[in-house]
Design an enzyme around this catalytic site. Structure first.
Site, short mmCIF file in Angstrom:
data_model
loop_
_atom_site.label_atom_id
_atom_site.label_comp_id
_atom_site.label_asym_id
_atom_site.label_seq_id
_atom_site.Cartn_x
_atom_site.Cartn_y
_atom_site.Cartn_z
N ASN A 11 0.86 -1.18 0.00
CA ASN A 11 0.00 0.00 0.00
C ASN A 11 0.90 1.23 0.00
O ASN A 11 1.49 1.56 1.02
CB ASN A 11 -0.89 -0.05 1.26
N TRP A 12 1.01 1.86 -1.16
CA TRP A 12 1.92 3.00 -1.27
C TRP A 12 1.38 4.26 -0.60
O TRP A 12 2.11 5.24 -0.44
CB TRP A 12 2.23 3.29 -2.75
N LYS A 13 0.10 4.25 -0.27
CA LYS A 13 -0.53 5.44 0.35
C LYS A 13 -0.30 6.67 -0.55
O LYS A 13 -0.22 6.53 -1.76
CB LYS A 13 -0.01 5.65 1.78
N HIS A 98 -9.45 1.53 5.15
CA HIS A 98 -8.16 1.69 5.83
C HIS A 98 -8.35 2.68 6.98
O HIS A 98 -9.09 3.66 6.86
CB HIS A 98 -7.10 2.20 4.84
N GLU A 100 -6.60 5.02 8.00
CA GLU A 100 -6.29 6.41 7.66
C GLU A 100 -7.50 7.08 7.01
O GLU A 100 -7.74 8.27 7.19
CB GLU A 100 -5.04 6.46 6.77
N GLU A 168 -5.30 -4.57 10.84
CA GLU A 168 -4.25 -3.56 11.02
C GLU A 168 -4.48 -2.81 12.32
O GLU A 168 -5.28 -1.86 12.35
CB GLU A 168 -4.26 -2.58 9.86
N GLY A 174 2.87 2.31 10.73
CA GLY A 174 3.89 3.35 10.59
C GLY A 174 4.66 3.65 11.86
O GLY A 174 5.44 4.60 11.91
N SER A 214 3.53 -2.02 10.26
CA SER A 214 4.99 -2.11 10.49
C SER A 214 5.59 -3.46 10.11
O SER A 214 6.52 -3.93 10.77
CB SER A 214 5.33 -1.75 11.94
N GLY A 235 2.85 -1.12 4.22
CA GLY A 235 2.92 0.28 3.85
C GLY A 235 4.34 0.69 3.50
O GLY A 235 4.84 0.41 2.41
N GLY A 236 5.02 1.31 4.45
CA GLY A 236 6.34 1.89 4.22
C GLY A 236 7.32 0.97 3.51
O GLY A 236 8.03 1.39 2.59
P1 PGA Z 1 3.03 0.38 7.51
O1 PGA Z 1 1.53 0.59 6.95
O2 PGA Z 1 3.51 -0.94 6.95
O3 PGA Z 1 3.80 1.54 7.00
O4 PGA Z 1 2.92 0.32 9.00
C1 PGA Z 1 0.65 -0.49 6.82
C2 PGA Z 1 -0.69 0.00 6.31
O5 PGA Z 1 -1.16 1.03 6.78
O6 PGA Z 1 -1.29 -0.62 5.42
#
Ligand code: PGA
Length: 257
Positions: A11-13, A98, A100, A168, A174, A214, A235-236
């Site tokens: 997930n590149w966000k 998600h 976010e 999640e 993050g 993470s 994500g990251g």
């Molecule tokens: P992260 O994000 O791996 O950067 O913690 C995961 C996500 O929100 O899908």
């Protein structure tokens, strides 16, 4: 029951411009040189790259996913993108709910449910996210929050073939923090039992439940082999092809060991 093929989705966000497509082509090359057929690989770039990514991915098995959709197919909704538009761009799946989006845009379970239905309507797989905040976990409310989100966000029409659940924990996203493997096993087992109540054991037993929050090359080995974990939402660590590949490679280990 047949073994579930795991899925690892990046997930590149809100990261990435045209120059980031080089990461996709690097990932593609690495998977061509050393394939990991045990795992399905997906990348969800920002919407602006969805129409450009298919050219880079053509002929590869990397699946393209999107990060959000509107519940409706079209209409006066400035700035929104429908599931049909995502499918037209080449996406095969879309993340919905998600945390976010739940936080930044006040998305409710009912809206997430409508977005998942929109995904099905457009022929996309819905990746439905659930997870508790730090405060909810410290109050001991993890299971009740996860259950409420599943009950509200997962449509009756959800099937193992069109739906993936991503657990999640909000506090793990993050932050570099992760739950213990035992905690992940407990929540994933609970999610599968709630899905069984909602959809029947046949669907629940075959549905992929991803862990997200993470996930890094250093901890993927311990998190991804937890019972009832059928992959990861990353994500990251999905932004760099080498890190993402190192996470995928956890699934090739048994073969190479
Ligand atoms: P992260 O994000 O791996 O950067 O913690 C995961 C996500 O929100 O899908």
């Amino acid at each position: 029951m047949a073994a579930i093929r795991p899925l690892v989705a990046g997930n590149w966000k809100m990261h990435g411009t045209g120059s980031s497509l080089v990461e996709l082509s690097t990932l593609r090359k690495r998977l061509a040189q050393a394939p990991i057929p045990e795992v399905e690989v997906m990348v969800c770039p920002p919407a602006t790259l969805l129409t450009r990514a298919p050219e880079v991915l053509q002929g590869s098995e990397i699946v393209l996913g999107a990060q959000d959709c509107h519940p409706l197919a079209s209409g006066p909704h400035t700035g929104d993108i429908s599931a049909e538009m995502l499918a037209d761009a080449g996406a095969k799946a879309v993340i919905v709910g998600h945390s976010e989006r739940r936080m930044d845009h006040g998305e409710t379970d009912a809206l997430v449910n409508a977005k998942a239905l929109a995904a099905y309507r457009a022929g996309l797989t819905a990746i439905i996210c659930v997870g508790e905040t730090e405060a909810e976990r410290s109050e001991g409310a993890t299971m009740s929050v996860v259950k409420r989100e599943l009950q509200g966000s997962v449509p009756e029409e959800a099937r193992a073939a069109n739906t993936v659940i991503a657990y999640e924990p909000v506090w793990a996203i993050g932050s570099g923090l992760t739950p213990t493997p035992a905690d992940v096993a407990e929540v994933h087992g609970f999610i599968r039992s709630v899905l069984g109540q909602l959809l029947g054991n046949g669907q629940s037993g075959a549905m992929r439940i991803l862990y997200g929050g993470s996930v890094k090359p250093a901890n993927a080995g311990e998190l991804l082999y937890v019972p009832d974990v059928n992959g990861a939402l990353v994500g990251g660590a999905s932004l760099k092809a080498d890190d993402f590949y190192a996470i995928l490679a956890v699934y090739g280990r048994e073969r190479t060991a």
